[in-house]
Design a protein around this motif. Sequence first.
Motif, short mmCIF file in Angstrom:
data_model
loop_
_atom_site.label_atom_id
_atom_site.label_comp_id
_atom_site.label_asym_id
_atom_site.label_seq_id
_atom_site.Cartn_x
_atom_site.Cartn_y
_atom_site.Cartn_z
N UNK A 1 0.84 -1.05 0.16
CA UNK A 1 0.19 -0.23 0.04
C UNK A 1 0.71 1.44 0.02
N UNK A 2 0.18 2.25 -0.50
CA UNK A 2 0.90 3.68 -0.49
C UNK A 2 0.27 4.39 0.51
N UNK A 3 0.82 4.85 1.82
CA UNK A 3 0.42 5.63 2.81
C UNK A 3 0.25 7.09 2.38
N UNK A 4 -1.18 7.39 2.54
CA UNK A 4 -1.26 9.02 2.11
C UNK A 4 -1.73 10.17 3.20
N UNK A 5 -2.31 9.64 4.30
CA UNK A 5 -2.40 10.43 5.40
C UNK A 5 -2.85 9.65 6.62
N UNK A 6 -2.93 10.17 7.67
CA UNK A 6 -3.17 9.52 9.16
C UNK A 6 -4.18 10.45 10.05
N UNK A 7 -4.64 9.92 10.94
CA UNK A 7 -5.34 10.71 12.11
C UNK A 7 -4.24 11.24 13.09
N UNK A 8 -4.74 12.07 13.60
CA UNK A 8 -3.66 12.76 14.54
C UNK A 8 -3.12 11.75 15.58
N UNK A 9 -4.01 10.66 15.89
CA UNK A 9 -3.35 9.79 16.71
C UNK A 9 -2.53 8.48 16.12
N UNK A 10 -2.62 8.63 14.78
CA UNK A 10 -2.09 7.29 13.84
C UNK A 10 -2.70 6.35 14.15
N UNK A 11 -4.03 6.21 14.49
CA UNK A 11 -4.72 4.79 14.65
C UNK A 11 -5.19 4.32 13.57
N UNK A 12 -5.60 5.56 12.53
CA UNK A 12 -6.28 5.15 11.30
C UNK A 12 -5.23 5.83 10.09
N UNK A 13 -4.95 5.05 9.16
CA UNK A 13 -4.15 5.64 8.00
C UNK A 13 -4.85 5.42 6.90
#
Length: 714
Positions: free
Chosen positions: A399-411
């Motif tokens: 996968x290519x990572x595009x963004x994340x939530x502030x806490x990093x629990x969702x990508x």
Amino acid sequence: MHIGLYHTDRIVEQHGAATVYSARHQSTRQPVLLTLIRPNSPEEATRWANRISATRLLHHSNIVGLLDADQTSDGDLYTVTPRLPVAIAPDQVLTPDDTLVLSKQVSAALDHAHERNLVHSVLRRIHVVRLPQGQYAVRGFELAGDQPDSKPAQDVAALARLVYRALVGQEINPGEAFVAGIPLPLAGVLRNAMSSGSEYRTAADFQTALSRAIDALPIGQREQPLTVAMLLKAGAPSRRAAHPAARTRRLFVMALVGAVALVGSVFLLTSRQEAPSVPAVALLPTIMQTATPAPTSTATPSATPTPTQTATVTPTPTNTETATVTPTPTPSATPTPTNTETPTTTPSQTPTATARPTQTLVPTPAPDAVVVPRGGVVLRIGPGPLYYAVTTLRTGVALRVLSRTEDGEWIKVRFRNVEGWAAAKYLQVNVDLSQVKPITAEEIAQIPTTKPCVNVAGDSIAHGGAIFEIPAVGYIRAPLLPVSKSIEQVYRLAGSTDLQIIDRSVSATGISSHNHPSYFNTPEYAQLIKDRCKFTIIMPWINDLSADIDPSVAAPNHVAALIKMVRKLVEQNPFGRILVLNYYAGAPRPFALAGFASGFTPTGVATFNQQMAAACTDGALATIKQVTCVDTGAAFASMGTSYLVGPMTRQQIESELVGSLTAEENAMLDYFTGINPNGLLQGDGVHLSATGKTVLANYLVNLMNSLPKFQPEQ
């Protein structure tokens, strides 16, 4: 072992990657069977997932539906069904008449599944259970995800073996000889089916032949189990007994018969009556022969396939080890070092061999992230479990990572041309997330919170269909267009293609009545609360109206169940709107009032609607902002009774069918139309006509289009 909301205790059966456990729900303590599926590859996981999805679509009174189906954090799949008593106990033998009843219901279940391209494949005695109403049902359609090429003939052959077991108390394996003494017509039907099932195109064809064979038996033979005398005549001692207790009983009975015969012969000889002495002497060798096979039977347990089958599970790891050893031959391609240039090449080939793990996506830093669970990971439209699913990505996908939530629990990730959010705990992340830009609260607010779909829930009123009376002949149950299809047609005619319309209704269920199976225990309800649709339409429940108790008691019970259902939907889908429909006035025919629609009276409808109006005006439903209460009377105003199913010809009914009638129903229609070619069949006056469904669909679509997008803060 804890799996989801269930605690398992013991293994009940095993089929390849599927292990069935006896289990209980952690909070309700409801006894269930939980099937844990551990696929060995992404392809196998896909096959199992498809199998479970197909099983969810089976709606039949003789099929045990799934209560739950989900995925563990390790990526394994599991399904849950009610734990019900088996229909035939280990020591039990049924009469031919009782066997015929059981076989008829199992046949109906199998044909229903076969019409939907689903074969049971592993049908045995333990898969036929007894329902609380005294009916029979088949469980385990989800157990054969690793047998995609199974044919309906296999189920017909398995049903014949089940019938044989019910009649004689012994299992029979393919190719084994029958016990002698089974009436020839009956034995012929069973042999034809067991050969491959090819003699019978459907389970119903087998059932018809079986019914003829059993109906031809004398009444006394049909109403009692096959006798010990018949088994003796059949030479049953020469075959291994299916159960030690059964063998012991036969030995005891035969010994008793022999003893009585011996005493009788002595008495008869002393009274100088010679004729009976012949059978008395003939029975003695039978007793001696009966004892002879005992050692052979004792040896049988060691040959019993059960331990072998338990061991069959072990080869799965063995195969895994073989796969691990497979790389060894590659390095031991020692012929290469024989050439002088090979030593130089060998080191370069060793890195190439290391490149294979790179394709396995374990050690390489190249992809931003990799899917870890064996069952894959769900990709969602937004960063959280309440957002609807976009797709499921298989294990090992890069996968290519595009963004994340502030806490990093969702990508937020991209796979090919698909983007979505995945829980970080299910991914192997190979990049520094602190360097990835987080999504803002404003951006999250713009993400759709519901799936673009409309769900329709209810019983047979929503599911479609009606009961028709064939004058002076009988009744048929006609599967007609569900309300969901009428809603879909209205949307499509208006040029709208953005909403998917989903039917989550189940006939012959209720949400508060005790004389019908609970809708809350169906796979459709489990899926309904997971769908997270933009709209959910809850149709009237005719079965709760006819709960066989006073409406003043039944109506509050129904409203309480409605409130429970709505709250569960809101809990799982806080951004979706819910339309709750009240009851329309009916014109039930006498046969409907005397049967399934006993409560569909003006008094019953008025009592239920009063209770619902109170809940919608200043009761619990009024406090739930997602709820819109709908008066169906307004939709059908000035239509008389044309919105209800009324008199129809056979041709009219067949033009609206969305499923097939049974052979028995077609035979009755043939008889009736042969005498009355244009004769009218009487509709039940309870279910909606095609016109009624279209009018209601237009009314609901206009209402949904007029409602603004729901905002929780309002």
